[in-house]
Design a protein around this motif. Structure first.
Motif, PDB file in Angstrom:
ATOM      1  N   GLN A  95       0.842  -1.201   0.000  1.00  0.00           N
ATOM      2  CA  GLN A  95       0.000   0.000   0.000  1.00  0.00           C
ATOM      3  C   GLN A  95       0.881   1.255   0.000  1.00  0.00           C
ATOM      4  O   GLN A  95       0.635   2.191  -0.760  1.00  0.00           O
ATOM      5  CB  GLN A  95      -0.923   0.008   1.221  1.00  0.00           C
ATOM      6  N   ALA A  96       1.921   1.247   0.838  1.00  0.00           N
ATOM      7  CA  ALA A  96       2.812   2.420   0.880  1.00  0.00           C
ATOM      8  C   ALA A  96       3.539   2.599  -0.450  1.00  0.00           C
ATOM      9  O   ALA A  96       3.740   3.726  -0.906  1.00  0.00           O
ATOM     10  CB  ALA A  96       3.816   2.265   2.019  1.00  0.00           C
ATOM     11  N   LEU A  97       3.913   1.488  -1.076  1.00  0.00           N
ATOM     12  CA  LEU A  97       4.598   1.593  -2.375  1.00  0.00           C
ATOM     13  C   LEU A  97       3.672   2.178  -3.433  1.00  0.00           C
ATOM     14  O   LEU A  97       4.065   3.036  -4.222  1.00  0.00           O
ATOM     15  CB  LEU A  97       5.115   0.214  -2.812  1.00  0.00           C
ATOM     16  N   LEU A  98       2.422   1.721  -3.447  1.00  0.00           N
ATOM     17  CA  LEU A  98       1.496   2.241  -4.467  1.00  0.00           C
ATOM     18  C   LEU A  98       1.142   3.695  -4.177  1.00  0.00           C
ATOM     19  O   LEU A  98       0.920   4.495  -5.105  1.00  0.00           O
ATOM     20  CB  LEU A  98       0.252   1.345  -4.588  1.00  0.00           C
ATOM     21  N   ASP A  99       1.121   4.078  -2.907  1.00  0.00           N
ATOM     22  CA  ASP A  99       0.877   5.481  -2.566  1.00  0.00           C
ATOM     23  C   ASP A  99       2.050   6.350  -3.045  1.00  0.00           C
ATOM     24  O   ASP A  99       1.848   7.413  -3.634  1.00  0.00           O
ATOM     25  CB  ASP A  99       0.680   5.638  -1.053  1.00  0.00           C
ATOM     26  N   ARG A 129       4.446  10.157  -6.836  1.00  0.00           N
ATOM     27  CA  ARG A 129       5.548  10.470  -7.753  1.00  0.00           C
ATOM     28  C   ARG A 129       5.035  10.795  -9.147  1.00  0.00           C
ATOM     29  O   ARG A 129       5.511  11.701  -9.809  1.00  0.00           O
ATOM     30  CB  ARG A 129       6.538   9.300  -7.794  1.00  0.00           C
ATOM     31  N   ARG A 130       4.030  10.032  -9.587  1.00  0.00           N
ATOM     32  CA  ARG A 130       3.498  10.263 -10.941  1.00  0.00           C
ATOM     33  C   ARG A 130       2.684  11.554 -11.018  1.00  0.00           C
ATOM     34  O   ARG A 130       2.780  12.294 -11.995  1.00  0.00           O
ATOM     35  CB  ARG A 130       2.638   9.064 -11.369  1.00  0.00           C
ATOM     36  N   LEU A 133      -5.562  11.461  -1.362  1.00  0.00           N
ATOM     37  CA  LEU A 133      -5.417   9.998  -1.405  1.00  0.00           C
ATOM     38  C   LEU A 133      -6.241   9.366  -0.285  1.00  0.00           C
ATOM     39  O   LEU A 133      -6.469   9.973   0.760  1.00  0.00           O
ATOM     40  CB  LEU A 133      -3.949   9.584  -1.217  1.00  0.00           C
ATOM     41  N   HIS A 134      -6.633   8.140  -0.514  1.00  0.00           N
ATOM     42  CA  HIS A 134      -7.280   7.330   0.537  1.00  0.00           C
ATOM     43  C   HIS A 134      -7.033   5.865   0.148  1.00  0.00           C
ATOM     44  O   HIS A 134      -7.313   5.478  -0.990  1.00  0.00           O
ATOM     45  CB  HIS A 134      -8.780   7.626   0.591  1.00  0.00           C
ATOM     46  N   PRO A 135      -6.532   5.051   1.082  1.00  0.00           N
ATOM     47  CA  PRO A 135      -6.250   3.660   0.708  1.00  0.00           C
ATOM     48  C   PRO A 135      -7.504   2.820   0.506  1.00  0.00           C
ATOM     49  O   PRO A 135      -7.442   1.747  -0.093  1.00  0.00           O
ATOM     50  CB  PRO A 135      -5.436   3.132   1.903  1.00  0.00           C
ATOM     51  N   GLY A 136      -8.641   3.323   1.017  1.00  0.00           N
ATOM     52  CA  GLY A 136      -9.864   2.529   0.992  1.00  0.00           C
ATOM     53  C   GLY A 136      -9.789   1.424   2.042  1.00  0.00           C
ATOM     54  O   GLY A 136      -8.703   1.067   2.494  1.00  0.00           O
ATOM     55  N   GLU A 189      -6.765   6.089  -9.043  1.00  0.00           N
ATOM     56  CA  GLU A 189      -5.411   5.878  -9.585  1.00  0.00           C
ATOM     57  C   GLU A 189      -4.566   5.052  -8.613  1.00  0.00           C
ATOM     58  O   GLU A 189      -3.736   4.242  -9.037  1.00  0.00           O
ATOM     59  CB  GLU A 189      -4.760   7.234  -9.838  1.00  0.00           C
ATOM     60  N   GLN A 190      -4.792   5.241  -7.321  1.00  0.00           N
ATOM     61  CA  GLN A 190      -4.085   4.411  -6.333  1.00  0.00           C
ATOM     62  C   GLN A 190      -4.394   2.927  -6.582  1.00  0.00           C
ATOM     63  O   GLN A 190      -3.502   2.079  -6.518  1.00  0.00           O
ATOM     64  CB  GLN A 190      -4.531   4.765  -4.910  1.00  0.00           C
ATOM     65  N   VAL A 191      -5.649   2.640  -6.858  1.00  0.00           N
ATOM     66  CA  VAL A 191      -6.033   1.242  -7.091  1.00  0.00           C
ATOM     67  C   VAL A 191      -5.313   0.712  -8.333  1.00  0.00           C
ATOM     68  O   VAL A 191      -4.774  -0.405  -8.336  1.00  0.00           O
ATOM     69  CB  VAL A 191      -7.562   1.111  -7.246  1.00  0.00           C
TER      70      VAL A 191
END
Ligand code: CP
Length: 329
Positions: free
Chosen positions: A154-158, A163-164, A276-279, A302-304
């Motif tokens: 989750q932290a990596l995808l955040d 970054r993008r 952002l929100h991880p859901g 986009e996080q998903v």
């Protein structure tokens, strides 16, 4: 203590870019190792969008997703990631397993190992359970979230989303607000984002703020309006009722009044600040719908999407040794 922040994506020459057998947490990773996973994930984003040329590099490998706790995003994205890479993916849901008949975690782990899994992905409600299993099996183990401990992918995808969308992680003022005390997402993000030289602020009522939080290299706030000043990124977290006993907040209504992200409140952040929100989200509690669904500010879907790319990268990198990839075997 977190490692010294990375200000460059250069990997040290002559060393394996990711020398770890398992991914049990962000703790213990060097900044260049985090960047290596992000860069590897980046390579999967476009192929995932176009689906042009399938790359079945995990063909013949068996991936077991053992989920002892509910999940939508993490379970499905690990399954999609494995299948896109050609792995044979099997899901074990605790509710339908022999865990319900009293089998211990160790016995379950030994059983999965005896089936000659090539990689095991685990979610568990107990902190440390993933490390326990990793020490008992012969294949790489990926942590899909363990209790209040860590949720590294989750932290990596955040970080990849930030970054993008913002061009870089370094120097970004990231405000993480909500139930910091019970959140593995907050913990993994504090470790990853500080390692990548972001300026991290955490915000929560004092009852939901861990003691000695400053040891993570972050600034702690109980006033959300103050925390939001000049923010580049606002990451909202839900109140983790399933990990609480007793009342940590007076009411969800009061929580929303003081810590809910509304459009008015978001105006305190930078005009182009990212949300952002991880859901899973609790709309109307920690975040309002007009923020969560905002076309330009919200990066929640986009996080998903980044989650699939990140999990493909992690599955690829952790199985390189077993697959005899040159330099990794
Ligand atoms: N972010 C996250 O872990 O979501 P799930 O619980 O749906 O997997």
């Amino acid at each position: 203590m977190p490692p010294a922040p990375a200000t460059t994506s250069a990997y040290p020459p002559g060393r394996l870019a990711f020398p770890h057998r398992h991914l049990t947490g962000i703790m213990g990773l060097q900044p260049h190792e985090i960047l290596f996973l992000l860069d590897t994930a980046e390579e999967w984003i476009e192929p995932n969008r176009t689906r042009a040329a399938p790359d079945k590099r995990l063909a013949g490998l068996t991936q077991i997703n053992a989920f002892f706790e509910n999940s939508t995003r993490t379970l499905l994205s690990f399954e999609i990631a494995g299948k896109r890479l050609g792995a044979d993916v099997v899901n074990m849901h605790a509710a339908q397993s022999s865990v319900k008949k009293g089998e211990t975690l160790i016995d379950t782990a030994v059983t999965l190992n005896a089936m000659r899994a090539d990689v095991i992905v685990i979610r568990h409600m107990s902190s440390g359970a993933v490390r326990l299993i990793a020490d008992k099996v012969d294949c790489p183990v990926l942590n899909a979230g363990d209790g209040r401990h860590e949720h590294p992918t989750q932290a990596l995808l955040d970080a990849l989303t930030i970054r993008r969308r913002r061009g870089r992680v370094e120097g970004q003022r990231v405000v993480i607000c909500g139930d910091i005390l019970h959140s593995r997402v907050a913990r993994s993000n504090m470790l990853a984002l500080t390692a990548l030289a972001a300026e991290v602020r955490v915000c929560a009522p004092s009852t939901l703020m861990p003691p000695e939080i400053e040891a993570f290299g972050v600034a702690a706030f109980t006033d959300f309006d103050a925390a939001l000043e000049g923010a580049d990124v606002v990451m909202m977290l839900r109140v983790q009722n399933e990990r609480m006993s007793g009342g940590f907040i007076p009411s969800t209504r009061e929580f929303h009044a003081r810590y809910g992200l509304t459009l008015d409140r978001l105006a305190r952040a930078k005009p182009d600040a990212l949300v952002l929100h991880p859901g899973p989200m609790n709309r109307g509690v920690e975040i309002d719908s007009d923020v969560a669904d905002h076309l330009t500010r919200s990066a929640i879907t986009e996080q998903v999407e980044m989650g699939v790319a990140v999990r493909m990268a992690c599955l690829d990198v952790l199985t390189r040794g077993a697959r005899g990839v040159e330099g990794w075997a």
